[in-house]
Design a protein around this motif. Structure first.
Motif, PDB file in Angstrom:
ATOM      1  N   PRO A  97      21.367   0.740   4.270  1.00  0.00           N
ATOM      2  CA  PRO A  97      22.434   1.416   3.637  1.00  0.00           C
ATOM      3  C   PRO A  97      21.857   2.621   2.606  1.00  0.00           C
ATOM      4  N   LYS A  98      20.520   2.513   2.298  1.00  0.00           N
ATOM      5  CA  LYS A  98      19.958   3.617   1.450  1.00  0.00           C
ATOM      6  C   LYS A  98      19.484   4.824   2.563  1.00  0.00           C
ATOM      7  N   GLY A  99      19.581   4.697   3.638  1.00  0.00           N
ATOM      8  CA  GLY A  99      19.039   5.920   4.342  1.00  0.00           C
ATOM      9  C   GLY A  99      17.789   5.281   5.328  1.00  0.00           C
ATOM     10  N   ALA A 100      17.422   5.788   6.342  1.00  0.00           N
ATOM     11  CA  ALA A 100      16.409   5.506   7.350  1.00  0.00           C
ATOM     12  C   ALA A 100      14.962   5.686   6.382  1.00  0.00           C
ATOM     13  N   PRO A 101      14.168   4.191   6.601  1.00  0.00           N
ATOM     14  CA  PRO A 101      12.834   4.549   6.196  1.00  0.00           C
ATOM     15  C   PRO A 101      12.017   5.743   6.511  1.00  0.00           C
ATOM     16  N   ALA A 102      10.954   6.292   5.733  1.00  0.00           N
ATOM     17  CA  ALA A 102      10.254   7.293   6.062  1.00  0.00           C
ATOM     18  C   ALA A 102       9.759   7.112   7.503  1.00  0.00           C
ATOM     19  N   ARG A 103       9.169   5.775   7.777  1.00  0.00           N
ATOM     20  CA  ARG A 103       8.739   5.513   9.013  1.00  0.00           C
ATOM     21  C   ARG A 103       8.806   4.005   9.074  1.00  0.00           C
ATOM     22  N   VAL A 104       8.665   3.523  10.469  1.00  0.00           N
ATOM     23  CA  VAL A 104       8.605   2.219  10.750  1.00  0.00           C
ATOM     24  C   VAL A 104       7.422   2.023  11.936  1.00  0.00           C
ATOM     25  N   VAL A 105       6.803   1.001  11.521  1.00  0.00           N
ATOM     26  CA  VAL A 105       5.433   0.971  12.228  1.00  0.00           C
ATOM     27  C   VAL A 105       5.280  -0.395  12.498  1.00  0.00           C
ATOM     28  N   LEU A 106       4.316  -0.687  13.818  1.00  0.00           N
ATOM     29  CA  LEU A 106       3.895  -1.706  14.285  1.00  0.00           C
ATOM     30  C   LEU A 106       2.573  -2.244  13.932  1.00  0.00           C
ATOM     31  N   VAL A 107       2.259  -3.306  13.192  1.00  0.00           N
ATOM     32  CA  VAL A 107       1.151  -3.611  12.652  1.00  0.00           C
ATOM     33  C   VAL A 107       0.548  -5.031  12.721  1.00  0.00           C
ATOM     34  N   GLN A 108      -0.674  -4.991  12.974  1.00  0.00           N
ATOM     35  CA  GLN A 108      -1.435  -6.249  13.397  1.00  0.00           C
ATOM     36  C   GLN A 108      -2.757  -6.290  12.606  1.00  0.00           C
ATOM     37  N   HIS A 109      -2.897  -7.256  11.924  1.00  0.00           N
ATOM     38  CA  HIS A 109      -4.123  -7.756  11.083  1.00  0.00           C
ATOM     39  C   HIS A 109      -4.141  -6.279  10.042  1.00  0.00           C
ATOM     40  N   GLY A 110      -3.306  -5.868   9.461  1.00  0.00           N
ATOM     41  CA  GLY A 110      -3.249  -4.864   8.506  1.00  0.00           C
ATOM     42  C   GLY A 110      -3.427  -3.311   9.141  1.00  0.00           C
ATOM     43  N   ALA A 111      -3.687  -3.150  10.253  1.00  0.00           N
ATOM     44  CA  ALA A 111      -3.741  -1.810  10.911  1.00  0.00           C
ATOM     45  C   ALA A 111      -2.424  -1.555  11.582  1.00  0.00           C
ATOM     46  N   VAL A 112      -2.330  -0.209  11.641  1.00  0.00           N
ATOM     47  CA  VAL A 112      -1.093   0.520  12.204  1.00  0.00           C
ATOM     48  C   VAL A 112      -1.434   0.554  13.736  1.00  0.00           C
TER      49      VAL A 112
ATOM     50  N   ASP B 212       8.088   1.539   5.755  1.00  0.00           N
ATOM     51  CA  ASP B 212       7.296   1.920   4.575  1.00  0.00           C
ATOM     52  C   ASP B 212       7.564   3.470   4.305  1.00  0.00           C
ATOM     53  N   SER B 213       7.050   3.901   3.089  1.00  0.00           N
ATOM     54  CA  SER B 213       7.158   5.577   2.885  1.00  0.00           C
ATOM     55  C   SER B 213       5.984   6.372   3.568  1.00  0.00           C
ATOM     56  N   GLY B 214       5.241   5.726   4.297  1.00  0.00           N
ATOM     57  CA  GLY B 214       4.057   6.578   4.805  1.00  0.00           C
ATOM     58  C   GLY B 214       4.264   7.701   5.609  1.00  0.00           C
ATOM     59  N   ALA B 215       3.368   8.574   5.758  1.00  0.00           N
ATOM     60  CA  ALA B 215       3.685   9.915   6.491  1.00  0.00           C
ATOM     61  C   ALA B 215       3.545   9.533   8.150  1.00  0.00           C
ATOM     62  N   SER B 216       4.117  10.199   8.884  1.00  0.00           N
ATOM     63  CA  SER B 216       3.881  10.201  10.181  1.00  0.00           C
ATOM     64  C   SER B 216       2.557  10.395  10.692  1.00  0.00           C
ATOM     65  N   GLY B 217       1.889   9.747  11.384  1.00  0.00           N
ATOM     66  CA  GLY B 217       0.538   9.869  11.508  1.00  0.00           C
ATOM     67  C   GLY B 217      -0.521   9.179  10.683  1.00  0.00           C
ATOM     68  N   ASP B 218       0.026   8.621   9.561  1.00  0.00           N
ATOM     69  CA  ASP B 218      -0.704   8.166   8.430  1.00  0.00           C
ATOM     70  C   ASP B 218      -1.146   6.766   9.009  1.00  0.00           C
ATOM     71  N   GLU B 219      -2.402   6.509   9.138  1.00  0.00           N
ATOM     72  CA  GLU B 219      -2.839   4.934   9.579  1.00  0.00           C
ATOM     73  C   GLU B 219      -2.786   3.859   8.979  1.00  0.00           C
ATOM     74  N   ALA B 220      -2.732   4.119   7.629  1.00  0.00           N
ATOM     75  CA  ALA B 220      -2.618   3.104   6.636  1.00  0.00           C
ATOM     76  C   ALA B 220      -1.167   2.451   6.569  1.00  0.00           C
ATOM     77  N   THR B 221      -0.967   1.325   6.080  1.00  0.00           N
ATOM     78  CA  THR B 221       0.166   0.749   5.825  1.00  0.00           C
ATOM     79  C   THR B 221       0.426   0.955   3.937  1.00  0.00           C
TER      80      THR B 221
END
Length: 132
Positions: free
Chosen positions: A21-36, A73-82
């Motif tokens: 309802p508040k708009g799309a998140p900055a990005r949606v990522v697939l994460v395993q063991h803390g790594a994008v 999350d609010s990360g930028a596209s291409g940002d590897e950290a969650t």
């Protein structure tokens, strides 16, 4: 808070519907063991709804049990950290290989042992209640 409905995994692509309802998140990522591992594609469906599609990389397929998280999350596209402000939308568990048989056998044995312990304690409790 965004709500995700999984449509499942087919052809190596995990699909679902995101209602935010508040708009799309900055990005949606697939994460395993803390790594994008991959970034999802969002297709606007109107009314604060998006189709979410993310390709599973081949390296996640392996022996045993793998748990993948879909995280907004609010990360930028291409940002590897969650980012700590992220929200886990859903979990996907993959099970494969010969090791799976051993994993499940061990898990069943552990559950049986715990069940026997519970039964023994319930019998002891019931005997104490009958005596008292």
């Amino acid at each position: 808070m965004p709500q995700f409905e999984s449509f499942g995994l087919k052809g190596g692509v995990w699909r679902g519907h995101l209602n935010a309802p508040k708009g799309a998140p900055a990005r949606v990522v697939l994460v395993q063991h803390g790594a994008v591992l991959a970034e999802a594609r969002l297709t606007d469906e109107g009314d604060d709804s998006w189709l979410v599609e993310v390709d599973l990389p081949p390296e996640v397929l392996g022996e045993g049990i793998q748990t993948l998280l879909l995280k907004a999350d609010s990360g930028a596209s291409g940002d590897e950290a969650t980012h700590p402000d992220g929200h886990v939308l859903d979990r996907l568990t993959l099970m494969a290989g010969r090791m799976l048989d051993d994993d499940l056998t061990a898990e069943i044995a552990a559950l049986r042992a715990e069940l026997e312990l519970v039964k023994r304690e319930l019998r002891r409790f019931a005997a104490g209640m009958a005596a008292g």
